[in-house]
Design a protein around this motif. Structure first.
Motif, mmCIF file in Angstrom:
data_model
loop_
_atom_site.group_PDB
_atom_site.id
_atom_site.type_symbol
_atom_site.label_atom_id
_atom_site.label_comp_id
_atom_site.label_asym_id
_atom_site.label_seq_id
_atom_site.Cartn_x
_atom_site.Cartn_y
_atom_site.Cartn_z
ATOM 1 N N UNK A 1 0.699 -1.122 -0.077
ATOM 2 C CA UNK A 1 0.101 -0.280 -0.432
ATOM 3 C C UNK A 1 1.112 1.294 0.390
ATOM 4 N N UNK A 2 2.197 1.592 0.700
ATOM 5 C CA UNK A 2 2.601 2.210 0.736
ATOM 6 C C UNK A 2 3.089 2.311 -0.302
ATOM 7 N N UNK A 3 4.201 1.357 -0.803
ATOM 8 C CA UNK A 3 4.591 1.629 -2.509
ATOM 9 C C UNK A 3 3.120 2.578 -3.342
ATOM 10 N N UNK A 4 2.458 1.696 -3.310
ATOM 11 C CA UNK A 4 1.219 2.346 -4.235
ATOM 12 C C UNK A 4 1.239 3.730 -3.919
ATOM 13 N N UNK A 5 0.991 4.388 -3.209
ATOM 14 C CA UNK A 5 0.592 5.394 -2.530
ATOM 15 C C UNK A 5 1.589 6.380 -3.249
ATOM 16 N N UNK A 6 2.716 5.967 -2.896
ATOM 17 C CA UNK A 6 3.885 6.421 -3.570
ATOM 18 C C UNK A 6 3.612 6.892 -5.004
ATOM 19 N N UNK A 7 3.423 5.608 -5.369
ATOM 20 C CA UNK A 7 3.211 5.653 -7.514
ATOM 21 C C UNK A 7 2.397 6.454 -7.765
ATOM 22 N N UNK A 8 1.049 7.273 -6.739
ATOM 23 C CA UNK A 8 -0.031 7.392 -7.408
ATOM 24 C C UNK A 8 -1.357 7.148 -7.743
ATOM 25 N N UNK B 1 -5.614 1.371 -2.175
ATOM 26 C CA UNK B 1 -6.534 0.881 -0.729
ATOM 27 C C UNK B 1 -6.644 -0.311 -0.259
ATOM 28 N N UNK B 2 -6.849 -0.756 -1.796
ATOM 29 C CA UNK B 2 -7.265 -2.679 -1.936
ATOM 30 C C UNK B 2 -5.565 -3.030 0.001
ATOM 31 N N UNK C 1 -5.074 4.062 4.973
ATOM 32 C CA UNK C 1 -6.358 3.974 3.624
ATOM 33 C C UNK C 1 -7.342 5.379 3.379
ATOM 34 N N UNK C 2 -7.456 5.885 4.557
ATOM 35 C CA UNK C 2 -8.060 7.262 4.508
ATOM 36 C C UNK C 2 -7.384 8.383 3.455
ATOM 37 N N UNK C 3 -6.057 8.139 3.608
ATOM 38 C CA UNK C 3 -5.154 9.306 2.533
ATOM 39 C C UNK C 3 -5.127 8.212 1.444
ATOM 40 N N UNK C 4 -5.539 7.563 1.308
ATOM 41 C CA UNK C 4 -5.874 7.287 -0.094
ATOM 42 C C UNK C 4 -6.657 7.408 -0.806
ATOM 43 N N UNK C 5 -7.985 7.137 0.020
ATOM 44 C CA UNK C 5 -9.462 7.310 -0.056
ATOM 45 C C UNK C 5 -8.849 9.166 -0.758
ATOM 46 N N UNK C 6 -9.146 9.824 0.082
ATOM 47 C CA UNK C 6 -8.444 11.000 -0.489
ATOM 48 C C UNK C 6 -8.228 11.383 -2.041
ATOM 49 N N UNK D 1 -13.757 10.872 0.240
ATOM 50 C CA UNK D 1 -14.229 11.242 0.904
ATOM 51 C C UNK D 1 -14.819 10.489 2.368
ATOM 52 N N UNK D 2 -16.027 10.376 1.804
ATOM 53 C CA UNK D 2 -16.700 9.428 3.084
ATOM 54 C C UNK D 2 -16.118 8.743 3.055
ATOM 55 N N UNK D 3 -15.826 7.465 2.693
ATOM 56 C CA UNK D 3 -14.697 6.244 2.940
ATOM 57 C C UNK D 3 -13.997 7.363 3.852
ATOM 58 N N UNK D 4 -12.845 7.956 3.899
ATOM 59 C CA UNK D 4 -12.319 8.715 4.526
ATOM 60 C C UNK D 4 -12.216 8.840 6.067
ATOM 61 N N UNK D 5 -13.818 9.362 5.780
ATOM 62 C CA UNK D 5 -14.501 9.855 6.966
ATOM 63 C C UNK D 5 -14.287 8.557 7.688
ATOM 64 N N UNK D 6 -15.223 7.721 6.852
ATOM 65 C CA UNK D 6 -15.688 6.583 8.142
ATOM 66 C C UNK D 6 -14.144 5.765 8.462
#
Length: 164
Positions: A96-103, A109-110, A135-140, A145-150
């Motif tokens: 997840x961290x790697x995927x997030x860094x690569x946008x 999220x998965x 995961x909220x950061x990925x959602x945002x 936004x709703x997923x991030x809030x949850x």
């Protein structure tokens, strides 16, 4: 007396120097200490090793020490199962961290979702909060936004001290 600080080469953050004669470390918990305790616990009673490792794993910032303790001192089935679980969570979190860094936010999220499903079975509230915030950061990042809030609400419910 004034404390002296060194800069950790690993984290770049200051940490206090220990009095002369004690191991100075590198700004993180000394894994050999966890390993030594784990080995001693194995000598006393093998079932104590996974209990010690689980306590480390559920303590903020100590997952690596938990792995060290299990690798060095754990030999029973329960120790090996816990080590496998901790490594599976770490693997998914790293994906997840790697995927997030690569946008690649949907992939992140998965991966975080996979790690959360493992952690929820184990009851590690701190790691659950960390993963939910990630995961909220990925959602945002893809306007979920709703997923991030949850996720952030659930993270605070599980670990109120974790406000990242």
């Amino acid at each position: 007396t004034a404390r002296k600080f060194k800069i950790s080469p690993k984290t770049g953050r200051p940490f206090p120097e220990l009095p002369p004669g004690l191991p100075q470390g590198n700004g993180t918990f000394l894994p050999p200490a966890a390993s030594a305790i784990s080995k001693r616990l194995r000598e006393i009673s093998e079932p104590l090793v996974p209990l010690f490792a689980r306590a480390l794993w559920t303590t903020p910032g100590r997952a690596g020490d938990s792995r060290s303790a299990l690798k060095e001192g754990g030999q029973g089935a329960e120790s090996m199962e816990l080590l496998s679980t901790i490594e599976a969570v770490a693997r998914e979190k790293n994906k997840g961290d790697g995927a997030f860094r690569e946008a690649r936010y949907h992939d992140a999220y998965r991966a975080y979702s996979n790690a959360i499903s493992i952690v929820e079975r184990e009851g590690n509230a701190h790691m659950n909060a960390v993963l939910r915030c990630n995961r909220a950061a990925a959602s945002m990042s893809y306007q979920g936004y709703e997923e991030a809030i949850e996720d952030t609400t659930e993270a605070l419910r599980k670990a109120p001290y974790y406000f990242k």
